[in-house]
Design a protein around this motif. Structure first.
Motif, PDB file in Angstrom:
ATOM      1  N   GLN A   1       0.821  -1.209   0.000  1.00 40.76           N
ATOM      2  CA  GLN A   1       0.000   0.000   0.000  1.00 40.76           C
ATOM      3  C   GLN A   1       0.857   1.262   0.000  1.00 40.76           C
TER       4      GLN A   1
ATOM      5  N   LYS B   1       0.693   3.916  -2.905  1.00 42.50           N
ATOM      6  CA  LYS B   1       0.328   5.290  -2.553  1.00 42.50           C
ATOM      7  C   LYS B   1       1.370   6.270  -3.080  1.00 42.50           C
ATOM      8  N   GLN B   2       2.632   5.919  -2.915  1.00 44.27           N
ATOM      9  CA  GLN B   2       3.704   6.781  -3.416  1.00 44.27           C
ATOM     10  C   GLN B   2       3.620   6.930  -4.928  1.00 44.27           C
TER      11      GLN B   2
ATOM     12  N   ARG C   1       0.956   6.599  -6.821  1.00 43.23           N
ATOM     13  CA  ARG C   1      -0.214   7.400  -7.189  1.00 43.23           C
ATOM     14  C   ARG C   1       0.024   8.884  -6.932  1.00 43.23           C
ATOM     15  N   GLU C   2       0.694   9.189  -5.815  1.00 43.01           N
ATOM     16  CA  GLU C   2       0.959  10.590  -5.504  1.00 43.01           C
ATOM     17  C   GLU C   2       1.891  11.224  -6.536  1.00 43.01           C
TER      18      GLU C   2
ATOM     19  N   ASP D   1      -6.801   6.084 -11.693  1.00 39.08           N
ATOM     20  CA  ASP D   1      -6.320   7.274 -11.000  1.00 39.08           C
ATOM     21  C   ASP D   1      -5.478   8.155 -11.903  1.00 39.08           C
TER      22      ASP D   1
END
Length: 666
Positions: free
Chosen positions: A424, A428-429, A431-432, A461
């Motif tokens: 995760q 998350k990294q 996606r950011e 995304d």
């Protein structure tokens, strides 16, 4: 839990075996990695010096002149080689047209008669006729009939099943003129088969062209050397199992394919053609040798990549093949090696599935390491006898099943939670980072929405598509729409690089060709694992409603008028980033006037997107929507198309991105 473990392992075992038996692209890639590693690690020095390459190299071209040379130069080359008492002269080039530099033909065109002037074609013909020359033929996949009636010089004897049912077949051929082929001692093929990674590992030793079976140039040269008339091909229900002359025999795969055992070729066996013409070569280097005439000159682009990563002149492969035939030294990959691989795979997977569940955990690693070591050592030993048995796929499959088996036995909840947390964090990294890249790519709405309107609806995304437009003055607008191959952060970074170059070049008011060149080279230099970008780049002259554009591997550009008559501008160039290009002229642009018309550029997410009823929109569906709803304004067109593709409850199949430029003058 035990049943899940038991049956999951069995299902995985079956899938891994089926993948191997089906010989999928993935399995072939894995096998090629192993094959190339063995070719690199165990490459030996050549111990066969009976083949010499007379090289059309930079030195020869510099002294003789631009290639192709006049035919009497080749005639003199043959004559000089005969003076050196060579055994066979094989050409890795064609004489497929009349000599355009023939002095006699040139004078005849000017209606000048001179009996003493040289006829270069005739001189070459006489030299071939008086020598042991082998000419080349190449299988041609095109349907165009070249109208060359040349036939093989070899008598093919087919024993057992019909060999022509198993060999690779080409409809037509590229070869020398019939008059040359008629007097030559032999004709051999120089055909290669396409490889996805462009590495030459194998070649057909015989193949069918225009309903005739032709031997390879290497085999034909040896036939001519020994004065044999025939080649025997033995076949059964499994395919071809033996190709034989009176002196040599070859055991190919069922389709007459042999795997070249590359050796360290002696560079001293390359002799510049100009040195032969000048008679400045030590006679012992040519006497009683098979001579192959070919090219290593960079400008002639006759190069191939071989398994150890080297790039060699194509002519050298024929020398390797001759050595392999003479020494019976091919790498053997046939039905028996395939059976051995499949049996080893099944036995290894069964052992990996059963034994780790029967022994203590600390012994499982020892067992598995021992199994891998046995597989590798066995494969290496067999390879010393020229049999290639791939164990890399077996090791990879066994590793996967071994880890799966351990997973169901030893996995703990905290390990699952920790692993999920790590994943995760990574996701998350990504996606950011990708989200920040994405925000910088897309411009705001164009001031005049009735002139230009664009929209992107991402499927997830982060979008893999991109569009942009830049006004450089009141009358000119640069624009682009692009689709990057691949997804994730790497794709986003690559697109960001391309977008930055486009904006920078557009602001400098560079030409469309120049922008395409710079973007292409930026993508080529920064792409990862073969990623590329399809794109349309153009410039709009608002006053004239004229567009200069270039379509680089993208979907066809749609143009339609008020009567909804559609036309499409297809791609004329490959996608951006395939390879760097130094010449701006490669990126030829086109111009079109869109007065009273609309121009629409879209990604494949539009035409391949699903409608509410579950059917694809497709190009015809797009046309119907435009006609049915009488859509003309750019914003109306794009908003309608995006709305019908997003009505379904399910997620989008791909990003929906399009741009419309209006030629209607308000």
């Amino acid at each position: 839990m035990n049943n899940v473990k038991k049956y999951s392992g069995i299902v995985l075992l079956i899938l891994l075996v089926l993948a191997k038996i089906q010989d999928s692209n993935f399995v072939m890639k894995v096998e090629n990695i192993s094959y190339d590693a063995y070719q690199t690690l165990f490459m030996e020095k050549s111990n066969y010096d009976e083949v010499v390459i007379v090289d059309i190299d930079e030195k020869s071209i510099g002294e003789i002149g631009q290639f192709p040379w006049r035919r009497d130069v080749f005639a003199n080359l043959i004559d000089r080689l005969n003076q050196y008492e060579t055994s066979v002269i094989a050409f890795d080039i064609f004489f497929s047209e009349e000599d355009k530099q023939n002095p006699k033909k040139i004078l005849e065109e000017f209606k000048i008669k001179n009996e003493n002037i040289i006829d270069s074609d005739q001189k070459l013909l006489e030299s071939i006729k008086e020598s042991n020359v082998v000419l080349a033929v190449l299988g041609d996949v095109s349907a165009y009939n070249k109208d060359n009636q040349s036939k093989p010089k070899t008598n093919i004897i087919s024993r057992g099943m019909d060999a022509s049912d198993y060999v690779y077949s080409f409809k037509n051929k590229i070869t020398s003129l019939e008059k040359f082929n008629d007097v030559t001692a032999g004709i051999g093929t120089i055909s290669y088969l396409d490889s996805p990674d462009a590495v030459l590992r194998s070649v057909p030793i015989v193949l069918k062209i225009d309903n005739d079976i032709w031997p390879a140039l290497s085999l034909e040269s040896l036939r001519v050397l020994h004065g044999h008339k025939s080649i025997l091909i033995n076949s059964d229900q499994t395919g071809i199992n033996l190709i034989k002359t009176r002196k040599y025999q070859i055991e190919p795969d069922p389709n007459a394919i042999v795997h070249i055992n590359y050796k360290e070729f002696n560079k001293e066996n390359y002799i510049p053609a100009v040195d032969v013409l000048n008679m400045s070569v030590n006679a012992n280097k040519l006497r009683n040798k098979i001579v192959i005439i070919g090219s290593s000159a960079q400008g002639l682009f006759d190069f191939v990549k071989i398994p150890n990563g080297d790039v060699i002149p194509g002519v050298q492969t024929h020398a390797h093949l001759i050595e392999n035939i003479v020494n019976n030294d091919f790498i053997i990959k046939n039905l028996y090696t395939t059976i051995a691989e499949n049996l080893l795979l099944i036995v290894s997977l069964i052992l990996v599935l059963i034994i780790p569940n029967k022994i203590l955990p600390k012994f499982s690693i020892v067992f598995f390491s021992g199994l891998i070591l046995i597989l590798i050592l066995g494969s290496i030993i067999v390879y010393q006898f020229n049999y290639f048995v791939d164990v890399l796929y077996i090791i990879a499959s066994s590793s996967l099943l071994f880890l799966t088996t351990l997973y169901f036995r030893y996995l703990r909840e905290n390990e699952i939670a920790l692993e999920n947390e790590k994943k995760q964090i990574v996701l998350k990294q990504e996606r950011e980072i990708a989200g920040e890249v994405q925000k910088k790519l897309f411009p705001g709405d164009f001031p005049n929405k009735d002139l230009i309107f664009a929209k992107n609806v991402p499927a997830k995304d982060v979008s893999g598509d991109y569009y942009d437009y830049i006004s450089i003055n009141n009358n000119e607008v640069y624009f682009t729409l692009a689709d990057v191959s691949g997804k994730g952060v790497k794709a986003g970074i690559l697109m960001a690089n391309a977008a930055a170059v486009f904006r920078s070049m557009a602001k400098l008011e560079k030409s469309v060709s120049s922008i395409a060149q710079f973007v292409n080279n930026q993508v080529a230099d920064n792409s990862y694992q073969g990623m590329f970008i399809t794109a349309v780049i153009g410039k709009l002259n608002i006053e004239k409603r004229e567009i200069e554009y270039i379509n680089l591997g993208h979907e066809p550009i749609m143009i339609f008028d008020k009567e909804y008559k559609f036309e499409y501008l297809k791609s004329t160039l490959p996608p951006l980033g395939i390879m760097s290009m130094d010449d701006e002229n490669f990126f030829q642009t086109n111009k079109i006037n869109i007065k009273d018309k609309n121009l629409m550029i879209y990604t494949d997410g539009v035409t391949e997107g699903y409608l509410e009823n579950g059917e694809e929109l497709q190009v015809k569906g797009l046309e119907k929507e435009l006609i049915k709803n009488k859509l003309n304004k750019p914003s109306e067109i794009i908003n309608h198309i995006s709305s019908i593709l997003t009505k379904r409850d399910a997620s989008l199949r791909d990003d929906v991105t399009c741009i419309v430029i209006s030629g209607h003058i308000n």
